[in-house]
Design an enzyme around this catalytic site. Sequence first.
Site, PDB file in Angstrom:
ATOM      1  N   LYS A 256      -3.001 -11.588  -8.784  1.00 45.14           N
ATOM      2  CA  LYS A 256      -4.033 -12.617  -8.594  1.00 45.14           C
ATOM      3  C   LYS A 256      -5.305 -11.673  -8.965  1.00 45.14           C
ATOM      4  CE  LYS A 256      -3.772 -10.590  -4.026  1.00 45.14           C
ATOM      5  NZ  LYS A 256      -4.807  -9.603  -3.327  1.00 45.14           N
TER       6      LYS A 256
ATOM      7  N   LYS B  71     -10.131  -6.517  -6.656  1.00 45.89           N
ATOM      8  CA  LYS B  71     -11.378  -5.763  -6.883  1.00 45.89           C
ATOM      9  C   LYS B  71     -11.021  -4.371  -7.584  1.00 45.89           C
ATOM     10  CE  LYS B  71     -13.567  -6.898  -2.552  1.00 45.89           C
ATOM     11  NZ  LYS B  71     -12.709  -6.745  -1.609  1.00 45.89           N
TER      12      LYS B  71
ATOM     13  N   LYS C 121       0.881  -1.058  -0.071  1.00 50.86           N
ATOM     14  CA  LYS C 121       0.089  -0.078  -0.054  1.00 50.86           C
ATOM     15  C   LYS C 121       0.828   1.215  -0.074  1.00 50.86           C
ATOM     16  CE  LYS C 121      -3.744  -1.389  -0.453  1.00 50.86           C
ATOM     17  NZ  LYS C 121      -4.787  -2.263   0.365  1.00 50.86           N
TER      18      LYS C 121
HETATM   19  P1  TYM Z   1     -10.620  -8.695   0.799  1.00 60.03           P
HETATM   20  O1  TYM Z   1     -12.008  -7.946   0.863  1.00 60.03           O
HETATM   21  O2  TYM Z   1      -9.652  -8.127  -0.151  1.00 60.03           O
HETATM   22  O3  TYM Z   1     -10.967 -10.141   0.185  1.00 60.03           O
HETATM   23  C1  TYM Z   1     -12.283 -11.036   0.783  1.00 60.03           C
HETATM   24  C2  TYM Z   1     -11.878 -12.393   0.778  1.00 60.03           C
HETATM   25  O4  TYM Z   1     -11.349 -12.852  -0.562  1.00 60.03           O
HETATM   26  C3  TYM Z   1     -10.115 -13.555  -0.538  1.00 60.03           C
HETATM   27  N1  TYM Z   1      -9.485 -13.033  -1.968  1.00 60.03           N
HETATM   28  C4  TYM Z   1      -8.804 -14.048  -2.525  1.00 60.03           C
HETATM   29  N2  TYM Z   1      -8.861 -15.356  -2.641  1.00 60.03           N
HETATM   30  C5  TYM Z   1      -8.263 -16.195  -3.388  1.00 60.03           C
HETATM   31  N3  TYM Z   1      -7.708 -15.479  -4.652  1.00 60.03           N
HETATM   32  C6  TYM Z   1      -7.873 -14.400  -4.755  1.00 60.03           C
HETATM   33  N4  TYM Z   1      -7.264 -13.580  -5.830  1.00 60.03           N
HETATM   34  C7  TYM Z   1      -8.430 -13.357  -3.854  1.00 60.03           C
HETATM   35  N5  TYM Z   1      -8.521 -12.126  -3.514  1.00 60.03           N
HETATM   36  C8  TYM Z   1      -9.352 -11.840  -2.517  1.00 60.03           C
HETATM   37  C9  TYM Z   1      -9.380 -12.802   0.568  1.00 60.03           C
HETATM   38  O5  TYM Z   1      -8.402 -13.660   0.905  1.00 60.03           O
HETATM   39  C10 TYM Z   1     -10.568 -12.548   1.678  1.00 60.03           C
HETATM   40  O6  TYM Z   1     -10.695 -13.917   2.194  1.00 60.03           O
HETATM   41  N6  TYM Z   1      -8.536  -8.055   5.148  1.00 60.03           N
HETATM   42  C11 TYM Z   1      -9.446  -8.617   4.506  1.00 60.03           C
HETATM   43  C12 TYM Z   1     -10.906  -8.288   5.107  1.00 60.03           C
HETATM   44  C13 TYM Z   1     -11.151  -8.749   6.525  1.00 60.03           C
HETATM   45  C14 TYM Z   1     -11.140  -9.874   7.060  1.00 60.03           C
HETATM   46  C15 TYM Z   1     -11.474  -9.540   8.456  1.00 60.03           C
HETATM   47  C16 TYM Z   1     -11.247 -11.346   6.619  1.00 60.03           C
HETATM   48  C17 TYM Z   1     -11.312  -7.487   7.273  1.00 60.03           C
HETATM   49  N7  TYM Z   1     -11.412  -8.163   8.736  1.00 60.03           N
HETATM   50  C18 TYM Z   1     -11.482 -10.662   9.423  1.00 60.03           C
HETATM   51  C19 TYM Z   1     -11.278 -12.313   7.657  1.00 60.03           C
HETATM   52  C20 TYM Z   1     -11.397 -11.894   9.018  1.00 60.03           C
HETATM   53  C21 TYM Z   1      -9.686  -8.096   2.965  1.00 60.03           C
HETATM   54  O7  TYM Z   1      -9.078  -7.224   2.615  1.00 60.03           O
HETATM   55  O8  TYM Z   1     -10.137  -9.233   2.259  1.00 60.03           O
END
Ligand code: TYM
Length: 334
Positions: free
Chosen positions: A197, A200, A115
């Site tokens: 990967k 979003k 970031k």
């Molecule tokens: P975020 O919003 O980026 O993504 C949500 C979930 O999707 C998974 N993910 C992926 N898995 C496989 N391949 C990909 N290309 C891929 N892109 C995203 C992420 O691993 C995630 O499971 N920090 C977290 C959100 C969060 C969270 C939490 C998760 C906040 N608090 C507590 C678990 C527990 C995040 O930014 O995910």
Amino acid sequence: MATGKEIVVSGIRSTGFLHLGNYFGAIRNYIRMQEDYDCYFFVADWHSLTTHPDPKDLRGNVFRVLAENIASGLDPEKVALYAQSDVPEIAELYLLLNMLAYKGELEKVPTFKDKVRLQPQNVNAGLLTYPVLMSADILVHRAVKVPVGKDQEQHLEMARNFAQRFNNRYGQLFPEPVAFNFGDNLIRIPSLDGTGKMSKSENEMATLYLADTDEQIRKKIMKAKTDSGPLEPGAPMPETIANLFLLMQQVSAPAVISDFERAYQDQAIRYGDLKKQLAEDMVRFIAPIREKAQELQQDKPYLNRIMKAGAEKARASAAQTLQAARKLIGIDYY
Ligand code: TYM
């Protein structure tokens, strides 16, 4: 609420359209876990504030993530589905855990370093303490399993560290949560251009979103990078081709996959045919989710009801943890 079931927590940031990485890394596991675990799934709207989104976009973004979760098969009767900001206990635990988190360790987190590179003009303290807030999300329900994709592995390690530090200093309160996936390994869904990967906000043409139209899905897959085919029998598969097979494994019938695998081994594979097949199977997979999510987003009163009920359940669980945490720390004056 003590159900005797193991507690599960996971969240998704409301920063853009959900994609196949979110689905196969996280949501697919949510759906499989909803019967047998006590599940808390939420929209991480506080986490999305690190990039200062336009205030008028927040509600729509949160509703869309909720709708896409339900359209994918989550049953709000079985799980608590809520917005992070509706549970103020998370913010309180975040504050308490911040006292046990060190600047040095936070600066070393790879997602923080990324970031800093991507938005050097906005390296705020929320970004630095992002893993502390995430730990609070998880520990506030004393969760043991956290279904996430591979990119969150390091954050889970930090959650375990903070849990341990709290327990050592003040007394046993938190179990140590682990990143979870059905099957052995955590998943990483690659982008279609083979450069990283699915995500979003970056490389939209190389990411398949749950809101993509049939035409967009076909176009993106047909544009995916390939090469001129295997040069000798048994040649190792280049990453871009392996990526297409990985996507196929998620959505295509086993017999179809093994036909293409055999064709690859026999050097008879035509990547155009592989992509056409994948595109059609993907359309069949995504279209019903997209349509259901669109319908749900029209029903704001329903989504509001779900969110409220989810927040109530989450707050009841979180309040118990905070009461115990305050007591252990010594903040129990009355
Ligand atoms: P975020 O919003 O980026 O993504 C949500 C979930 O999707 C998974 N993910 C992926 N898995 C496989 N391949 C990909 N290309 C891929 N892109 C995203 C992420 O691993 C995630 O499971 N920090 C977290 C959100 C969060 C969270 C939490 C998760 C906040 N608090 C507590 C678990 C527990 C995040 O930014 O995910």
